[in-house]
Design an enzyme around this catalytic site. Structure first.
Site, PDB file in Angstrom:
ATOM      1  N   GLU A   1       0.848  -1.193   0.000  1.00 50.96           N
ATOM      2  CA  GLU A   1       0.000   0.000   0.000  1.00 50.96           C
ATOM      3  C   GLU A   1       0.878   1.234   0.000  1.00 50.96           C
ATOM      4  OE1 GLU A   1      -0.643   2.426   2.503  1.00 50.96           O
ATOM      5  OE2 GLU A   1       0.657   1.636   4.068  1.00 50.96           O
TER       6      GLU A   1
ATOM      7  N   ARG B   1      -5.485  -0.289   3.824  1.00 53.09           N
ATOM      8  CA  ARG B   1      -5.156   0.081   2.439  1.00 53.09           C
ATOM      9  C   ARG B   1      -4.567  -1.098   1.660  1.00 53.09           C
ATOM     10  NH1 ARG B   1      -3.769   4.841   5.211  1.00 53.09           N
ATOM     11  NH2 ARG B   1      -1.581   4.211   5.398  1.00 53.09           N
TER      12      ARG B   1
ATOM     13  N   SER C   1       9.190   5.345   4.726  1.00 54.78           N
ATOM     14  CA  SER C   1       8.449   6.539   5.115  1.00 54.78           C
ATOM     15  C   SER C   1       9.316   7.753   4.826  1.00 54.78           C
ATOM     16  CB  SER C   1       8.086   6.463   6.601  1.00 54.78           C
ATOM     17  OG  SER C   1       7.357   7.588   7.007  1.00 54.78           O
TER      18      SER C   1
ATOM     19  N   HIS D   1       6.451   8.229  17.988  1.00 58.55           N
ATOM     20  CA  HIS D   1       5.570   8.168  16.823  1.00 58.55           C
ATOM     21  C   HIS D   1       4.261   8.901  17.077  1.00 58.55           C
ATOM     22  CE1 HIS D   1       2.903   6.565  13.676  1.00 58.55           C
ATOM     23  NE2 HIS D   1       4.017   6.564  12.966  1.00 58.55           N
TER      24      HIS D   1
ATOM     25  N   PHE E   1       1.748  15.801  12.387  1.00 54.58           N
ATOM     26  CA  PHE E   1       1.279  15.670  11.013  1.00 54.58           C
ATOM     27  C   PHE E   1      -0.205  16.017  10.912  1.00 54.58           C
ATOM     28  CE2 PHE E   1      -0.605  13.035   7.625  1.00 54.58           C
ATOM     29  CZ  PHE E   1       0.006  13.656   6.541  1.00 54.58           C
TER      30      PHE E   1
ATOM     31  N   HIS F   1       4.469   7.495   2.503  1.00 57.51           N
ATOM     32  CA  HIS F   1       5.029   6.199   2.894  1.00 57.51           C
ATOM     33  C   HIS F   1       4.536   5.107   1.959  1.00 57.51           C
ATOM     34  CE1 HIS F   1       1.724   4.643   5.927  1.00 57.51           C
ATOM     35  NE2 HIS F   1       1.565   4.081   4.745  1.00 57.51           N
TER      36      HIS F   1
END
Length: 353
Positions: free
Chosen positions: A143, A178, A219, A299, A306, A320
């Site tokens: 994905e 995804r 990423s 993270h 983000f 990513h």
């Protein structure tokens, strides 16, 4: 609003999603689109390893030799170059190539010029380390996710186009959803990394066999064309936290299921740094990658930042790609690399059984 899963890869879902059918994402994101002719891609990470500054010219030349080989018939449709210093102090020049099908990559890698270069005794005696980490996910096993729509990097560069705005993003679990295969398969890992040729402690040539459903994440961050405010956002806000998280995975991978983690900086053919970077992370399973992403403070800070800025991004490009693979579709080979390199670190030898 589209599904991240291409129409030709959609099927009746037997595994439920984490969000209701009425879910609407908070900002737009896109995925790469390939037509139904694309069955499987190949991602080849080809590395040159050195430690001493006086080895740099030879290492750069070896990298150029690898790149020159891409011009031969059946070379990759796209490639990029990166640099990484690992936690043992070794520098690694990594050439990453992407092929649109397995057969062309096989023809390329088994052609006389390429095979003879990798198999040459010179690779054992020229004072450098070399590695090949080659994986081939099927179309349903990878994905992508982009906060932009042009000039897609990585595997996106060999796709046929870009989607419209997609639904499956902005919530925990969206990465998994995804994957086309996630409609019917949990992608559970089984097995272990195992040395099947050579001895990492001795050096020389070592081959590691992978297992089903190892996960690989790339990423990336591209601030090459960013204006001053977005450069500051990345360099001052995102990067310090990102670096902390990547260093944690590099140094503490076994505790969380991360086999290898390299935070790399893109370079040109002469080794000069570019304003692009990405992380290369191999994980024992997708669910272990998910658990770390959803729980580790570094993270979570990246994710929160983000979310705060995503809707306003202009020229800072974030993306990513994540893949899983069958055991038979992986090759990990190391030549005179230190035993902490890549998949060597966590691979078990016959003597350990």
């Amino acid at each position: 609003m589209e599904s991240a899963i291409g129409e030709h890869l959609q099927c009746p879902r037997t595994l439920t999603r984490r969000v209701p059918d009425t879910y609407t994402p908070p900002f737009p994101m896109w995925v790469g689109r390939a037509d139904d002719a694309l069955q499987q891609v190949v991602m080849g990470y080809l590395g040159v390893q050195f430690r001493d500054e006086d080895q740099r010219p030879a290492a750069l030349q070896a990298m150029r030799d690898i790149v020159a080989g891409f011009d031969l018939p059946d070379g990759p449709a796209h490639h990029d170059l990166t640099h990484h210093i690992d936690n043992q102090g070794y520098e690694n020049l990594i050439v990453v190539g992407y092929w649109k099908d397995v057969s062309s990559q096989h023809r390329w890698s088994t052609s006389t010029p390429i095979a003879s270069w990798w198999e040459s005794e010179d690779r054992l005696s020229d004072g450098l380390g070399f590695f090949r980490e080659i994986v081939a996910p099927r179309a349903e096993q990878f994905e992508t996710l982009y906060a932009f729509q042009e000039d897609l990097p990585g595997v996106g560069a060999v796709m046929d186009g870009i989607s419209g705005e997609i639904n499956e993003h902005g919530y925990w679990g969206s990465m998994r959803e995804r994957f086309p295969i996630s409609q019917t398969d949990w992608m559970q890992a089984s097995g272990e990394l195992r040395v099947i040729a050579g001895d990492p402690a001795v050096g020389g040539r070592v081959v590691v066999r992978g297992h089903d459903n190892i996960a690989l994440i790339r990423s990336g961050q591209d601030w090459a064309d960013a204006e001053a405010d977005e450069r500051s956002l990345y360099l001052d806000e995102i990067l310090p936290t990102l670096q902390s998280g990547m260093d944690f995975l590099r140094d503490n991978g076994p505790a969380v299921g991360c086999y290898s983690n390299r935070f790399v900086r893109n370079i040109d053919i002469d080794g000069n740094f570019l304003d692009l970077s990405y992380n290369i992370g191999h994980w024992a399973s997708l669910d272990q990658l998910e658990r770390w992403s959803e729980s580790h403070p570094t993270h979570l800070r990246i994710f929160t930042t983000f979310f705060r800025v995503a809707a306003g991004l202009s020229k800072l490009r974030l993306y990513h790609e994540v893949s899983v693979f069958d055991a038979a579709d992986q090759l990990y080979e190391y030549i005179n690399c230190h035993p902490g390199t890549g998949m060597l670190r966590d691979a078990v030898t016959i003597a350990e059984h």
